[in-house]
Scaffold this motif. Structure first.
Motif, PDB file in Angstrom:
ATOM      1  N   ARG A  81       0.815  -1.220   0.000  1.00 25.08           N
ATOM      2  CA  ARG A  81       0.000   0.000   0.000  1.00 25.08           C
ATOM      3  C   ARG A  81       0.851   1.275   0.000  1.00 25.08           C
ATOM      4  NH1 ARG A  81      -1.701  -3.697   3.138  1.00 25.08           N
ATOM      5  NH2 ARG A  81      -1.040  -2.815   5.115  1.00 25.08           N
ATOM      6  N   ALA A  82       1.965   1.236  -0.700  1.00 25.92           N
ATOM      7  CA  ALA A  82       2.824   2.418  -0.813  1.00 25.92           C
ATOM      8  C   ALA A  82       2.111   3.490  -1.628  1.00 25.92           C
ATOM      9  CB  ALA A  82       4.152   2.049  -1.465  1.00 25.92           C
ATOM     10  N   SER A  83       2.470   4.729  -1.394  1.00 24.36           N
ATOM     11  CA  SER A  83       1.840   5.825  -2.125  1.00 24.36           C
ATOM     12  C   SER A  83       2.146   5.719  -3.616  1.00 24.36           C
ATOM     13  CB  SER A  83       2.331   7.167  -1.575  1.00 24.36           C
ATOM     14  OG  SER A  83       3.712   7.302  -1.825  1.00 24.36           O
ATOM     15  N   GLY A  84       1.309   6.313  -4.409  1.00 28.67           N
ATOM     16  CA  GLY A  84       1.510   6.333  -5.851  1.00 28.67           C
ATOM     17  C   GLY A  84       1.285   4.985  -6.520  1.00 28.67           C
ATOM     18  N   ASN A  85       0.552   4.094  -5.837  1.00 26.79           N
ATOM     19  CA  ASN A  85       0.264   2.763  -6.394  1.00 26.79           C
ATOM     20  C   ASN A  85       1.524   1.992  -6.758  1.00 26.79           C
ATOM     21  OD1 ASN A  85      -2.453   2.618  -6.092  1.00 26.79           O
ATOM     22  ND2 ASN A  85      -2.930   3.382  -8.149  1.00 26.79           N
ATOM     23  N   ARG A  86       2.610   2.226  -6.045  1.00 28.76           N
ATOM     24  CA  ARG A  86       3.851   1.503  -6.321  1.00 28.76           C
ATOM     25  C   ARG A  86       3.700   0.039  -5.922  1.00 28.76           C
ATOM     26  NH1 ARG A  86       7.904   4.637  -7.996  1.00 28.76           N
ATOM     27  NH2 ARG A  86       7.883   6.828  -7.457  1.00 28.76           N
ATOM     28  N   THR A  87       4.339  -0.814  -6.686  1.00 31.68           N
ATOM     29  CA  THR A  87       4.302  -2.249  -6.442  1.00 31.68           C
ATOM     30  C   THR A  87       5.121  -2.587  -5.201  1.00 31.68           C
ATOM     31  OG1 THR A  87       4.133  -2.641  -8.811  1.00 31.68           O
ATOM     32  CG2 THR A  87       4.852  -4.501  -7.460  1.00 31.68           C
ATOM     33  N   GLN A  88       4.579  -3.444  -4.344  1.00 30.27           N
ATOM     34  CA  GLN A  88       5.305  -3.899  -3.159  1.00 30.27           C
ATOM     35  C   GLN A  88       6.495  -4.738  -3.601  1.00 30.27           C
ATOM     36  OE1 GLN A  88       2.976  -6.343  -0.532  1.00 30.27           O
ATOM     37  NE2 GLN A  88       4.602  -6.530   0.975  1.00 30.27           N
ATOM     38  N   GLY A  89       7.646  -4.526  -2.967  1.00 30.36           N
ATOM     39  CA  GLY A  89       8.813  -5.316  -3.322  1.00 30.36           C
ATOM     40  C   GLY A  89      10.091  -4.765  -2.726  1.00 30.36           C
ATOM     41  N   ILE A  90      11.208  -5.244  -3.280  1.00 30.33           N
ATOM     42  CA  ILE A  90      12.520  -4.884  -2.749  1.00 30.33           C
ATOM     43  C   ILE A  90      13.459  -4.461  -3.874  1.00 30.33           C
ATOM     44  CG2 ILE A  90      12.421  -6.284  -0.663  1.00 30.33           C
ATOM     45  CD1 ILE A  90      13.896  -8.506  -2.196  1.00 30.33           C
ATOM     46  N   GLY A  91      14.354  -3.579  -3.544  1.00 27.70           N
ATOM     47  CA  GLY A  91      15.421  -3.183  -4.456  1.00 27.70           C
ATOM     48  C   GLY A  91      16.695  -3.885  -4.025  1.00 27.70           C
ATOM     49  N   ILE A  92      17.299  -4.601  -4.951  1.00 27.07           N
ATOM     50  CA  ILE A  92      18.528  -5.326  -4.684  1.00 27.07           C
ATOM     51  C   ILE A  92      19.700  -4.534  -5.248  1.00 27.07           C
ATOM     52  CG2 ILE A  92      19.801  -7.475  -5.088  1.00 27.07           C
ATOM     53  CD1 ILE A  92      17.229  -7.750  -3.399  1.00 27.07           C
ATOM     54  N   LYS A  93      20.667  -4.270  -4.398  1.00 32.10           N
ATOM     55  CA  LYS A  93      21.884  -3.577  -4.822  1.00 32.10           C
ATOM     56  C   LYS A  93      22.907  -4.629  -5.231  1.00 32.10           C
ATOM     57  CE  LYS A  93      25.302  -0.368  -3.050  1.00 32.10           C
ATOM     58  NZ  LYS A  93      25.743   0.387  -1.887  1.00 32.10           N
ATOM     59  N   PHE A  94      23.417  -4.499  -6.453  1.00 33.12           N
ATOM     60  CA  PHE A  94      24.420  -5.437  -6.942  1.00 33.12           C
ATOM     61  C   PHE A  94      25.741  -5.195  -6.218  1.00 33.12           C
ATOM     62  CE2 PHE A  94      22.383  -5.418 -11.478  1.00 33.12           C
ATOM     63  CZ  PHE A  94      21.305  -6.144 -11.012  1.00 33.12           C
ATOM     64  N   PRO A  95      26.504  -6.259  -5.960  1.00 31.21           N
ATOM     65  CA  PRO A  95      27.819  -6.081  -5.341  1.00 31.21           C
ATOM     66  C   PRO A  95      28.827  -5.558  -6.368  1.00 31.21           C
ATOM     67  CG  PRO A  95      27.471  -8.390  -5.838  1.00 31.21           C
ATOM     68  CD  PRO A  95      26.186  -7.677  -6.187  1.00 31.21           C
ATOM     69  N   LYS A  96      29.953  -5.092  -5.874  1.00 33.55           N
ATOM     70  CA  LYS A  96      31.007  -4.605  -6.763  1.00 33.55           C
ATOM     71  C   LYS A  96      31.858  -5.810  -7.152  1.00 33.55           C
ATOM     72  CE  LYS A  96      34.405  -0.927  -7.106  1.00 33.55           C
ATOM     73  NZ  LYS A  96      33.676  -0.139  -8.085  1.00 33.55           N
ATOM     74  N   ASP A  97      31.464  -6.494  -8.235  1.00 32.26           N
ATOM     75  CA  ASP A  97      32.236  -7.640  -8.715  1.00 32.26           C
ATOM     76  C   ASP A  97      32.050  -7.779 -10.228  1.00 32.26           C
ATOM     77  OD1 ASP A  97      29.752  -8.916  -9.144  1.00 32.26           O
ATOM     78  OD2 ASP A  97      29.939 -10.192  -7.390  1.00 32.26           O
ATOM     79  N   GLU A  98      32.755  -8.731 -10.805  1.00 29.73           N
ATOM     80  CA  GLU A  98      32.748  -8.892 -12.261  1.00 29.73           C
ATOM     81  C   GLU A  98      31.374  -9.317 -12.791  1.00 29.73           C
ATOM     82  OE1 GLU A  98      35.008 -11.684 -15.486  1.00 29.73           O
ATOM     83  OE2 GLU A  98      36.206 -10.937 -13.809  1.00 29.73           O
ATOM     84  N   LYS A  99      30.675 -10.209 -12.071  1.00 32.41           N
ATOM     85  CA  LYS A  99      29.345 -10.655 -12.523  1.00 32.41           C
ATOM     86  C   LYS A  99      28.374  -9.478 -12.585  1.00 32.41           C
ATOM     87  CE  LYS A  99      29.699 -15.327 -10.695  1.00 32.41           C
ATOM     88  NZ  LYS A  99      29.195 -16.257  -9.704  1.00 32.41           N
ATOM     89  N   SER A 100      28.430  -8.638 -11.562  1.00 30.69           N
ATOM     90  CA  SER A 100      27.549  -7.472 -11.529  1.00 30.69           C
ATOM     91  C   SER A 100      27.887  -6.491 -12.643  1.00 30.69           C
ATOM     92  CB  SER A 100      27.646  -6.769 -10.176  1.00 30.69           C
ATOM     93  OG  SER A 100      27.217  -7.626  -9.155  1.00 30.69           O
ATOM     94  N   ALA A 101      29.174  -6.300 -12.895  1.00 29.43           N
ATOM     95  CA  ALA A 101      29.584  -5.394 -13.962  1.00 29.43           C
ATOM     96  C   ALA A 101      29.044  -5.881 -15.302  1.00 29.43           C
ATOM     97  CB  ALA A 101      31.106  -5.276 -13.998  1.00 29.43           C
ATOM     98  N   LYS A 102      29.043  -7.204 -15.515  1.00 23.99           N
ATOM     99  CA  LYS A 102      28.524  -7.764 -16.773  1.00 23.99           C
ATOM    100  C   LYS A 102      27.031  -7.509 -16.927  1.00 23.99           C
ATOM    101  CE  LYS A 102      31.538 -11.617 -17.960  1.00 23.99           C
ATOM    102  NZ  LYS A 102      31.631 -13.066 -18.071  1.00 23.99           N
TER     103      LYS A 102
END
Length: 124
Positions: A81-102
């Protein structure tokens, strides 16, 4: 003389595993979080998470047969029930590594000029 029994070490909690298949450029635009230096992605979820939780994500992009494995951290939470009808969920921050850079490079290649758009996303 009293003796104490040592407590067994707490079991390390295993990160959640999420498979995320993004099939359309518009959905990728809405999910991508470019404000994180190493990239990130929004994942719709009704499950409760805490900031800093480790999350193992297998990401599939559009028609790309490759699955990108990322071990990220919860850095954003959109509650129910976040404002602006935003979808419930999570933001995942990528780590500083080669897989994330790709995957960051691949996402930005797919999105191209759309990254400069003013269209709303799931995050900001």
């Amino acid at each position: 003389m009293s003796t104490t029994t040592p407590h067994p070490p707490a079991a390390a909690s295993r990160p959640s595993v999420i498979q995320l298949a993004i099939k359309e450029k518009g959905a990728l635009y809405a999910a991508y979080i470019p404000i994180f230096a190493d990239g990130g992605v929004f994942i719709p979820s009704a499950r409760e998470y805490k900031l800093g939780d480790d999350i193992y994500v297998l990401i599939t992009l559009l028609d790309d047969p490759q699955r990108y494995p990322i071990v990220g951290k919860v850095a954003w939470i959109t509650p129910a029930r976040a404002s602006g009808n935003r979808t419930q969920g999570i933001g995942i921050k990528f780590p500083k590594d080669e897989k994330s850079a790709k995957i960051k490079a691949r996402i930005e290649e797919i999105l191209g000029g759309a990254l400069q758009s003013d269209r709303p996303t799931q995050t900001i």
